[in-house]
Structure formats: C-alpha cells, structure tokens
Scaffold this active site. Structure first.
Site, PDB file in Angstrom:
ATOM      1  N   ARG A 246       0.818  -1.214   0.000  1.00 16.11           N
ATOM      2  CA  ARG A 246       0.000   0.000   0.000  1.00 16.11           C
ATOM      3  C   ARG A 246       0.852   1.264   0.000  1.00 16.11           C
ATOM      4  O   ARG A 246       0.905   2.000   0.972  1.00 16.11           O
ATOM      5  CB  ARG A 246      -0.959   0.012   1.187  1.00 16.11           C
ATOM      6  CG  ARG A 246      -1.984  -1.107   1.153  1.00 16.11           C
ATOM      7  CD  ARG A 246      -2.978  -0.971   2.305  1.00 16.11           C
ATOM      8  NE  ARG A 246      -3.974  -2.032   2.262  1.00 16.11           N
ATOM      9  CZ  ARG A 246      -4.930  -2.197   3.177  1.00 16.11           C
ATOM     10  NH1 ARG A 246      -5.021  -1.347   4.194  1.00 16.11           N
ATOM     11  NH2 ARG A 246      -5.791  -3.182   3.079  1.00 16.11           N
TER      12      ARG A 246
ATOM     13  N   ASP B  83      21.528  -3.249  -6.758  1.00 13.42           N
ATOM     14  CA  ASP B  83      22.985  -3.246  -6.961  1.00 13.42           C
ATOM     15  C   ASP B  83      23.655  -1.961  -6.477  1.00 13.42           C
ATOM     16  O   ASP B  83      24.845  -1.752  -6.708  1.00 13.42           O
ATOM     17  CB  ASP B  83      23.315  -3.481  -8.431  1.00 13.42           C
ATOM     18  CG  ASP B  83      22.834  -2.367  -9.356  1.00 13.42           C
ATOM     19  OD1 ASP B  83      22.112  -1.458  -8.877  1.00 13.42           O
ATOM     20  OD2 ASP B  83      23.161  -2.398 -10.552  1.00 13.42           O
TER      21      ASP B  83
ATOM     22  N   ASP C  71      13.648  -0.017 -10.620  1.00 11.51           N
ATOM     23  CA  ASP C  71      15.018  -0.505 -10.434  1.00 11.51           C
ATOM     24  C   ASP C  71      14.946  -1.607  -9.385  1.00 11.51           C
ATOM     25  O   ASP C  71      14.861  -1.341  -8.184  1.00 11.51           O
ATOM     26  CB  ASP C  71      15.913   0.633  -9.954  1.00 11.51           C
ATOM     27  CG  ASP C  71      17.380   0.235  -9.822  1.00 11.51           C
ATOM     28  OD1 ASP C  71      17.670  -0.977  -9.925  1.00 11.51           O
ATOM     29  OD2 ASP C  71      18.216   1.117  -9.588  1.00 11.51           O
TER      30      ASP C  71
END
Length: 419
Positions: A203, A276, A272
C-alpha cells in the site's frame, strides 16, 4: 455604450485577478492547493511539550480558524488520538531548533487544513487498527513536507474525501500488525507528488481512488508497491514519472492488485529492482500494468486547476532525496530513512515496532524569538517589514496578493530560515 460595457468587463476581469484567492502557499499544487487553513483567524502559540492543557499542541488544534505556531521544539508525547478542528494552518516550520515530533498516537484532520513541516509518529501502544494520520470525509487539505510514520494499520488513511494534496511528504516504517503505507478508500481529486514511500510492506498507497500519482519514490516495498483498487467500483489512477526501487525486503512486484475497474494512465515511470546500489532502472511499459489486469487509457484523467510541475523520474529521485519529509531540519529518524534510500537497495528494513527501529529519541529543546504582541510574527521580522510589533491586528490583514503578513512570514521561513 458598448465601449463602456467593454471597459467594465475588462476592469472586472483585472479586479478578479487582483483579488483572486491564491494557492495555500507559494509552491502548493494539485487538488488541495486551494485550502486556506487559518487565514484571517486567530493565532495560537504552542509553548509546552505536554500532552494536554494550556499551550499544548492538542489545545492548539482543538478550536477552528487558527494558525498554529510553535515557540518550542522537541517531542510531544501523546497518549490518546488528537482530533483537530477545521480551518487550521499548522505551521511546523515556525518551530525553533530541530522542529517538533508528535509521537505516540495519531491525529485526525478536518476540513480546510494546511499542514507543513510536521512529524507525526504513531506507536505500537496505539489501538491495533489505528493509523497515524486520518483524512476522512473532508475536503480541501494539503500536507507539505510532513513525515508520517509508525502507524499500526496504515500510516495514512484517506476515505471519502476530496481536493487533497500530499506533496514532499515521507510516509515510512509502518509497524505491526499490517505495516502498510496508506489506504485510500474512494476519495476523489487526490494529488500525491514528490513523496517518499519507504519500508512499507504494501500500500504505497492502495489507490481505491481518483488520483494523480506523480514524481514519487517507492523504496523497499515488501509484497507490493503501488496497489490498485481491485474492487467492483471504478477507479482512475494517473501514474506519472515515479521511481520504484527495490530494497532488502522486496519480494513482490512494484505494482499489484490492479483489476479491470482500475483505469490507469501511465507515463515515464522507472523500476530498479536489481538492488545493486546504482540507480539504473528500466522503463515501465504497458505490459507491467496489463499483467496486473488494469485497464489502460491514453490520456490523463485527473486535471487540477493548479498543476504539478512534473520532472523526469530521475530528477524526482534527487528532489525527493533532498526534500521529502520535515526536511528543514531532518531529525535522526528521517535521516536514517534517507540513508536507506541512498543505499539504492543495500539497506532498509520493514520493522515490527518502532522500538525495533531504534525508537523515538529525545530532541534538543529550543525556544522561539520574542513576539511582543503575540501575533505569531517575531518582533525582528515585523520591524524589518514595516509592521507594528505592538499591534496584533496587522498580522491578519489580507493584502492585495491574497496572503496575510503572518502567512508571508511563515512561508518565508521555508526559504530563508528563522532569520
């Protein structure tokens, strides 16, 4: 005669332009930007960090038509929920030092409210189904640079309301039992822009709503990020130039639970999900929403009169990093959350209680400047701006720009500080 009528029409037009109601404050945008708050009402000084009684925040918001200013900074520990009155401006930016935190329970807001640079934090000691901030069955509300955390059911709840803006807010770290960001139940004309949604299980928000969702950053969601209405009622969501970034607790999709009754316009969003430590997401495409069974539309559906200045998702990430929450003076908790975001996938956690997250520490208390006439404006500022520091009435006189001197003072604090 035609010439005279024409001149009268032109004069009326310019008169209307001159005295047109301004937005809530410079920089306000979206559907809630026309809130007037406590303009032309009275001033209440918060002088105590106590839970209740004279000079407290609870007392300050208990009556309508007020601008609330703060002469103290620190943590306001509250045991019971606060119910605010209508027509309020809560000017958190007036607090000296690091500002204020309202901690331990929630607050419900009322009609025509402006809230800026406040921190509202719930607690595991609240009722099991409690939210930190409620904006239910009201209209004309804007929250600007507000931190909302540690709600037990959701951090934020908006139901059957209209003309609401959340801008540059931080909605993070909801706690047990749900650990959810926000539930929007059938509000209309909702603008959410440049907000950080962080460490919420789901949410971010759940958008059973007519909503524009622009330039937000969602970080370290758990089972789902932005959630659709997935109900029989029709919902209309504009999802534009947001950045979704996975974190250590992320297991589910960046969107979830959309159905055919969710009518979605989307553009410029990035996700994304590789964790990383580098901001290197990929573009969100139609298939992402179609897979969730949303109904895609080709045009924006929610159109406020004062539109959001929209950035790219990459630019919005930087703006949110710098501004989200009560960011004039970020306290240790908000700094920690911003640190999680800055790790871009390496740090962050969905906690069960605020104690697990480190708890609410105390803050250095500070006192405000001298205000001889009690009108909310320090003597120094009044003198510098040709006002009378012994006349409380001059602070509330609406000027030709639509703002009062008190509003000009509290708005200027955002850009120049207390000095």
């Amino acid at each position: 005669m035609k010439i005279i009528i024409g001149l009268l029409v032109i004069a009326a037009f310019f008169a209307n332009e001159l005295f047109a109601q301004p937005v809530a404050f410079p920089g306000a945008s979206g559907f809630g930007s026309q809130a007037t708050g406590g303009r032309s009402g009275t001033v209440y000084h918060v002088t105590s960090l106590a839970d209740s009684g004279a000079g407290t925040f609870r007392e300050a918001v208990s009556a309508p038509n007020r601008t609330v200013v703060f002469d103290v900074s620190g943590v306001i520990h509250i045991s019971a929920k606060i119910k605010a009155a209508a027509n309020l401006t809560i000017a958190g930016q007036t607090a000296p030092g690091e500002g204020v935190v309202v901690y331990g329970n929630g607050i419900s807001l009322a009609e025509n409210t402006i809230v800026r640079y406040m921190r509202f934090r719930g607690s595991i000691n609240m009722d099991r189904g409690a939210c930190t901030v409620n904006i239910d069955s009201i209209k004309n509300v804007i929250l600007d640079h507000v931190s909302i955390e540690w709600g037990r059911w959701d951090n934020l709840h908006i139901k059957n309301s209209s003309n609401v803006t959340l801008q540059y807010c931080l909605i993070g770290e909801p706690i047990d039992p749900q650990r959810f960001g926000a539930l929007f139940e059938h509000p209309t004309n909702i603008t959410i822009h440049h907000c950080l949604w962080i460490d919420c299980q789901s949410r971010n928000p759940k958008a059973k709503a007519a909503i524009e969702y622009i330039n937000n950053v969602v970080y370290n969601w758990g089972v789902s990020g932005l959630v659709g209405g997935h109900s029989e009622a029709d919902h209309f969501q504009d999802v534009i130039n947001n950045y979704f970034i996975a974190g250590p607790n992320t297991k589910g999709n960046f969107i979830g639970m959309f159905t055919a009754t969710d009518h979605v316009y989307h553009s410029g969003n990035i996700v994304d999900d590789n964790k990383d430590g580098v901001l290197n997401g990929r573009a969100v495409i139609d298939t992402d929403f179609v897979h969730e069974k949303a109904t895609l539309v080709t045009k924006k559906q929610n159109l406020p009169s004062h539109t959001v200045t929209t950035e790219s998702a990459e630019a919005a990430f930087k703006t949110v990093m710098n501004q989200a929450g009560a960011s004039l003076h970020r306290d240790a908790i908000d700094q920690r959350l911003i640190g999680y975001l800055n790790s871009l996938g390496a740090a962050g956690k969905i906690f069960k209680t605020e104690v697990d997250a480190g708890g609410q520490g105390e803050m250095v208390e500070a006192k405000g400047e001298s205000d001889s006439d009690g009108d909310g404006i320090p003597d120094k500022w009044e003198t510098a701006n040709q006002l009378n520091s012994k006349d409380p009435k001059d602070a509330m006189q609406v000027k030709s720009n639509g703002y009062t001197p008190l509003e000009e003072y509290v708005n200027q604090l955002v850009t120049t500080g207390r000095n």
